[in-house]
Design a protein around this motif. Structure first.
Motif, PDB file in Angstrom:
ATOM      1  N   ARG A   1       0.833  -1.202   0.000  1.00 51.48           N
ATOM      2  CA  ARG A   1       0.000   0.000   0.000  1.00 51.48           C
ATOM      3  C   ARG A   1       0.868   1.253   0.000  1.00 51.48           C
ATOM      4  O   ARG A   1       0.605   2.203  -0.735  1.00 51.48           O
ATOM      5  N   GLN A   2       1.914   1.249   0.809  1.00 50.52           N
ATOM      6  CA  GLN A   2       2.783   2.425   0.871  1.00 50.52           C
ATOM      7  C   GLN A   2       3.541   2.633  -0.439  1.00 50.52           C
ATOM      8  O   GLN A   2       3.759   3.770  -0.859  1.00 50.52           O
TER       9      GLN A   2
ATOM     10  N   GLN B   1      -3.893  12.844   8.223  1.00 52.81           N
ATOM     11  CA  GLN B   1      -3.450  11.511   8.632  1.00 52.81           C
ATOM     12  C   GLN B   1      -3.733  10.481   7.530  1.00 52.81           C
ATOM     13  O   GLN B   1      -4.809  10.484   6.949  1.00 52.81           O
ATOM     14  N   HIS B   2      -2.761   9.649   7.247  1.00 55.41           N
ATOM     15  CA  HIS B   2      -2.810   8.619   6.204  1.00 55.41           C
ATOM     16  C   HIS B   2      -2.732   9.197   4.795  1.00 55.41           C
ATOM     17  O   HIS B   2      -2.652   8.442   3.833  1.00 55.41           O
TER      18      HIS B   2
ATOM     19  N   ALA C   1      -3.745   7.695   1.224  1.00 55.56           N
ATOM     20  CA  ALA C   1      -4.408   6.421   1.477  1.00 55.56           C
ATOM     21  C   ALA C   1      -5.774   6.602   2.143  1.00 55.56           C
ATOM     22  O   ALA C   1      -6.503   5.620   2.308  1.00 55.56           O
ATOM     23  N   ARG C   2      -6.123   7.835   2.510  1.00 57.57           N
ATOM     24  CA  ARG C   2      -7.438   8.084   3.119  1.00 57.57           C
ATOM     25  C   ARG C   2      -8.553   7.731   2.129  1.00 57.57           C
ATOM     26  O   ARG C   2      -8.432   8.004   0.926  1.00 57.57           O
TER      27      ARG C   2
ATOM     28  N   CYS D   1      -5.582  -1.148  -0.065  1.00 58.74           N
ATOM     29  CA  CYS D   1      -6.150  -0.662   1.196  1.00 58.74           C
ATOM     30  C   CYS D   1      -7.170  -1.645   1.758  1.00 58.74           C
ATOM     31  O   CYS D   1      -7.184  -1.928   2.967  1.00 58.74           O
TER      32      CYS D   1
END
Length: 412
Positions: A146-147, A172-173, A176-177, A255
């Motif tokens: 994912r990263q 935050q995130h 990827a949110r 995700c």
């Protein structure tokens, strides 16, 4: 008569060699990688004295797969020998560098005959611990994947869509949110984003699962995406938009996989009897605790002492000395997954354990750079974990960080 077995593993077949304590070849066989082949192997073992009370030990170059699972039933000792180590042993028997699958099986059998004491058998972990290992490693791989995709999306957005970075990277995130993925899927190019109305932004946020502050966030996004930014030529922008859309499909799948695997990890981990002990340690949550348990297992005889566990994790320094030269440094041969979890564990413990924070600060004041101090803290926490697992005790802050003598030891 002592009998030793070496198995050269291949994708569709396996070569077997059985030797006695004098090194005489008793039997060699090639079996298929299926149930019929496994039965042939067990029959061959029985022919040469294999019993449930005294099974023939086996050396093989892998610890995974159905063959290893079939061999691990009962009390049989299975030794997973690194292929590079086996290649070094092969050079002891000849300098011509000839190689064959039956010859490799014979080399593996001779490794057990001559140096069994220098190798460790596969741990006798419970089925639940092995299941947690599968799930925790898969979840860790999903997070890493994912990263990697987030990094690719970020690089692409920087090339043609800087407004999206300003919109989501500070949260935050980040990319990827769910909200970021939903909005970018709706408007994969700056031109399309600038044309979105307030209700369209609100609909995208609701699809992402947001329930609060939708109107304010939609107004923020609308204003941001209509701001003045540098643009690529329209044809190039459209092409990059197609590339972004395909990356977002992959990121959505990654995700979802990470979340689903995390749920499976939590369900299995909480069933394990060691879970409460692991969760009693500062900085260890369900996911990180599962990763630690996955790598150390629940076989209490796997590590002779805490030092062996620390060496396996790579947290303990290693000394290289020759003549007047002496060097103390970090280990390069280690369990990479465990040391990765260890750095996260040590970092999280700084905010939840006063003793861990004081230990880290003392190491920094002694001259350690950040990673050294973290590794030293992980080394200490790992020793405490070994003690607690052996004695079935929970972590106790007052007993864990009472002595300063261990903190004065210089670590690499």
């Amino acid at each position: 008569m002592n009998v030793y077995c070496g198995i050269d593993w291949a994708e569709r077949h396996h070569d077997i060699a059985l030797i006695n304590e004098a090194g005489t070849l008793l039997a060699k066989r090639r079996i298929t990688d299926d149930a019929a082949g496994y039965r042939v192997l067990l029959e061959l073992f029985a022919e040469y004295g294999d019993t449930p009370e005294d099974p023939i030990p086996v050396a093989i170059e892998t610890s995974h797969g159905l063959l290893a699972a079939a061999l691990r039933t009962g009390n049989r000792r299975i030794y997973a020998v690194n292929p590079l180590s086996a290649a070094r042993y092969r050079d002891r028997h000849g300098v011509s560098r000839k190689k064959s699958d039956p010859g490799d099986a014979l080399v593996l059998a001779n490794i057990l005959r001559t140096d069994m004491h220098a190798h460790r058998p596969l741990p006798d972990d419970s089925d639940l611990a092995r299941a947690i290992t599968v799930l925790a490693r898969a979840q860790q791989d999903a997070v890493w994947h994912r990263q990697q995709l987030v990094n690719q999306v970020r690089s692409l957005l920087k090339a043609f869509y800087p407004a999206a970075l300003d919109a989501f990277m500070g949260k935050q995130h980040g990319l990827a949110r769910p909200e970021a993925r939903a909005v970018l899927a709706t408007a994969p190019t700056p031109a399309r984003a600038a044309k979105l109305s307030l209700p369209q932004f609100q609909a995208a946020l609701r699809r992402a699962g947001r329930v609060r502050g939708i109107e304010a966030e939609a107004r923020r996004l609308k204003e941001l995406f209509r701001s003045d930014y540098a643009r690529q030529p329209q044809a190039v922008e459209d092409a990059m938009g197609h590339q972004l859309a395909t990356l977002l499909v992959q990121l959505d799948a990654a995700c979802r996989a990470a979340v689903e695997l995390a749920e499976a990890v939590e369900e299995s981990f909480r069933q394990h009897p060691d879970a409460e002990i692991l969760l009693s340690f500062p900085g260890l949550g369900v996911q990180l605790g599962a990763r630690v348990l996955a790598e150390i297992g629940d076989d209490r005889d796997r590590f002779a002492d805490a030092r062996a566990l620390k060496a396996y994790a790579g947290s303990a320094p290693i000394t290289r000395a020759s003549g007047r030269k002496k060097f103390v440094g970090r280990r390069f041969i280690k369990n990479d997954r465990l040391i990765a979890a260890g750095f996260l564990w040590a970092f999280a413990a700084l905010t939840t354990s006063p003793g861990a924070d004081a230990h880290y600060r003392r190491r920094r004041e002694a001259g350690d750079w950040h990673a050294q101090a973290q590794r030293h803290l992980f080394n200490r926490l790992l020793g405490q974990l070994y003690h607690c697992l052996q004695t079935r005790q929970h972590f106790d802050e007052q007993h864990a960080f009472t002595s300063l003598s261990a903190d004065l030891v210089v670590a690499a």
